[in-house]
Design a protein around this motif. Structure first.
Motif, mmCIF file in Angstrom:
data_model
loop_
_atom_site.group_PDB
_atom_site.id
_atom_site.type_symbol
_atom_site.label_atom_id
_atom_site.label_comp_id
_atom_site.label_asym_id
_atom_site.label_seq_id
_atom_site.Cartn_x
_atom_site.Cartn_y
_atom_site.Cartn_z
ATOM 1 N N THR A 185 0.834 -1.206 0.000
ATOM 2 C CA THR A 185 0.000 0.000 0.000
ATOM 3 C C THR A 185 0.865 1.251 0.000
ATOM 4 O O THR A 185 0.572 2.229 -0.701
ATOM 5 C CB THR A 185 -0.933 0.003 1.224
ATOM 6 O OG1 THR A 185 -1.796 -1.139 1.151
ATOM 7 C CG2 THR A 185 -1.778 1.268 1.265
ATOM 8 N N GLY A 206 1.157 4.280 -2.759
ATOM 9 C CA GLY A 206 1.016 5.687 -2.425
ATOM 10 C C GLY A 206 2.166 6.532 -2.941
ATOM 11 O O GLY A 206 1.983 7.703 -3.293
ATOM 12 N N LYS A 218 7.009 15.357 -5.353
ATOM 13 C CA LYS A 218 6.109 16.078 -4.451
ATOM 14 C C LYS A 218 6.733 17.360 -3.912
ATOM 15 O O LYS A 218 6.179 17.981 -3.005
ATOM 16 C CB LYS A 218 5.713 15.177 -3.280
ATOM 17 C CG LYS A 218 4.929 13.946 -3.694
ATOM 18 C CD LYS A 218 3.590 14.318 -4.300
ATOM 19 C CE LYS A 218 2.765 13.076 -4.630
ATOM 20 N NZ LYS A 218 1.449 13.438 -5.209
ATOM 21 N N ASN A 225 5.808 7.026 2.704
ATOM 22 C CA ASN A 225 4.456 7.234 2.176
ATOM 23 C C ASN A 225 3.622 8.068 3.140
ATOM 24 O O ASN A 225 2.869 8.956 2.711
ATOM 25 C CB ASN A 225 3.772 5.889 1.934
ATOM 26 C CG ASN A 225 2.360 6.060 1.402
ATOM 27 O OD1 ASN A 225 2.138 6.706 0.387
ATOM 28 N ND2 ASN A 225 1.394 5.493 2.104
ATOM 29 N N GLU A 226 3.742 7.807 4.433
ATOM 30 C CA GLU A 226 3.002 8.605 5.408
ATOM 31 C C GLU A 226 3.401 10.080 5.320
ATOM 32 O O GLU A 226 2.544 10.973 5.408
ATOM 33 C CB GLU A 226 3.252 8.065 6.820
ATOM 34 C CG GLU A 226 2.591 6.712 7.073
ATOM 35 C CD GLU A 226 2.963 6.130 8.424
ATOM 36 O OE1 GLU A 226 3.909 6.665 9.064
ATOM 37 O OE2 GLU A 226 2.329 5.144 8.833
ATOM 38 N N VAL A 251 4.651 11.651 2.626
ATOM 39 C CA VAL A 251 4.146 12.195 1.364
ATOM 40 C C VAL A 251 2.651 12.497 1.467
ATOM 41 O O VAL A 251 2.190 13.565 1.039
ATOM 42 C CB VAL A 251 4.418 11.199 0.215
ATOM 43 C CG1 VAL A 251 3.593 11.559 -1.023
ATOM 44 C CG2 VAL A 251 5.898 11.183 -0.143
ATOM 45 N N GLN A 252 1.893 11.565 2.048
ATOM 46 C CA GLN A 252 0.448 11.767 2.138
ATOM 47 C C GLN A 252 0.087 12.921 3.068
ATOM 48 O O GLN A 252 -0.948 13.563 2.896
ATOM 49 C CB GLN A 252 -0.243 10.478 2.612
ATOM 50 C CG GLN A 252 0.000 9.266 1.721
ATOM 51 C CD GLN A 252 -0.277 9.515 0.252
ATOM 52 O OE1 GLN A 252 -1.226 10.204 -0.108
ATOM 53 N NE2 GLN A 252 0.563 8.957 -0.626
ATOM 54 N N SER A 253 0.935 13.182 4.062
ATOM 55 C CA SER A 253 0.647 14.268 5.006
ATOM 56 C C SER A 253 1.199 15.609 4.528
ATOM 57 O O SER A 253 0.998 16.628 5.193
ATOM 58 C CB SER A 253 1.226 13.933 6.384
ATOM 59 O OG SER A 253 2.643 13.809 6.327
ATOM 60 N N PRO A 256 0.730 17.080 1.037
ATOM 61 C CA PRO A 256 0.240 17.004 -0.348
ATOM 62 C C PRO A 256 0.492 18.253 -1.185
ATOM 63 O O PRO A 256 0.403 18.196 -2.412
ATOM 64 C CB PRO A 256 -1.255 16.764 -0.177
ATOM 65 C CG PRO A 256 -1.586 17.432 1.124
ATOM 66 C CD PRO A 256 -0.383 17.240 1.997
#
Length: 316
Positions: free
Chosen positions: A148, A152, A202, A291-292, A294-296, A298
């Protein structure tokens, strides 16, 4: 969702077939030439869970006469890569040929079932039943959080190409007696490079750290770890990588440099190479953290603003 390499020169005509497969949980990735599919398998051997091919199709050019000559080449490659393979044919002559069915396992006919062949429903049911039990499926379930995280980061294919062989050798050593651990150290270093590329996409890592498309891994690591990079005039006020992840990445980078050029690490002997397996598990933690992060974060432009350009001092 299982990824299936689909070899069929008329795949565009079978939208309903493709939709039914996807509804069942099978993502068909089509190739109209047999050689193109073989090339794709060589490039990404761990990405695909199964192979589905039409018996008669052209080899290298759409202008060729369709034949079954290359079927055995695909079957041999599938066996070499331990990927299950299925044949779905709409050819009337082959549908009536019991010798053909006896020569190949898992042969099905496009459309309704017949006395000799199963149809689409039977094909998909057999594929799903088989794939639930494969080594790869078990590993993907076991490391689902890492998969997962790779998704992401947009690095699922690249990450699994590197990690699945190591996970397989760790969990199923009897199935991987030809596994050469020494070759895998540098692969983990490359996986860190993929993380840095995802960060760059990102805005978390400036373009200056990837000159000419090549990641400067050492300087990227220094900068993200709150240290001053060499000869790159960008800095971040705080360390982005937490200490425990930085320690893991640092160990992987150091050991990949050492052991990928050393004869100390023996070829094979999978059960004894705990250093590699330990590094791979540390890498799993790093991927999940990346990934955490990157997702936090954006907002690409906001990420870029966090970096400051500094003047490089020169000796007078």
């Amino acid at each position: 969702m299982y990824n299936v390499l689909w070899l069929d020169d008329e795949y565009e005509k079978f939208e309903a077939f493709e939709a039914l497969a996807e509804y069942q949980g099978l993502k068909l990735n089509p190739f109209g030439l047999r050689q193109d599919g073989i090339n794709e398998l060589h490039l990404h051997p761990t990405f695909y869970d199964a192979i589905l091919l039409d018996a008669k199709m052209p080899e290298k050019s759409a202008n060729e006469v369709k034949s079954i000559k290359g079927v055995k080449d695909v079957i041999n490659l599938a066996h070499e890569l331990h990927i299950p393979i299925y044949i779905s044919t709409g050819q009337p002559d082959l549908q009536k040929d019991s010798t053909f069915k006896d020569s190949f396992d898992n042969v099905f006919v496009k459309g309704d079932a017949t006395d000799m062949f199963g149809g689409d429903t039977e094909l998909f049911a057999k594929m799903l039943s088989d794939l639930e039990q494969t080594e790869k499926s078990v590993l993907l379930r076991q490391y689902a959080d890492v998969v997962t995280a790779l998704q992401g980061l947009g690095k699922e294919k690249e990450g699994l190409d590197i990690l699945l062989p190591i996970w397989g050798a760790l969990q199923y050593p009897d199935n991987h007696k030809d596994f050469v651990a020494k070759k895998q150290y540098n692969q983990l270093r490359i996986l860190i490079e993929h993380i840095f590329r995802a960060f760059n996409a990102k805005g978390i890592l400036p373009d200056a750290f990837i000159p000419d498309g090549r990641v400067n891994i050492a300087n990227s690591f220094y900068a993200l770890n709150g240290q001053k990079p060499q000869h790159i005039c960008w800095t971040h006020e705080v360390a982005i990588i937490p200490r425990h992840i930085a320690g893991a990445m640092g160990a992987i980078l150091f050991q990949s440099n050492t052991y990928s050029h050393s004869t100390v690490v023996s070829d094979g002997q999978v059960s004894k190479d705990y250093l590699l397996f330990g590094n791979a598990l540390l890498m799993c933690n790093a991927i999940i953290w990346a990934n955490e992060y990157v997702q936090s974060h954006p907002d690409v432009e906001a990420n870029k603003i966090e970096w400051k350009m500094i003047e490089e001092k020169t000796e007078e």
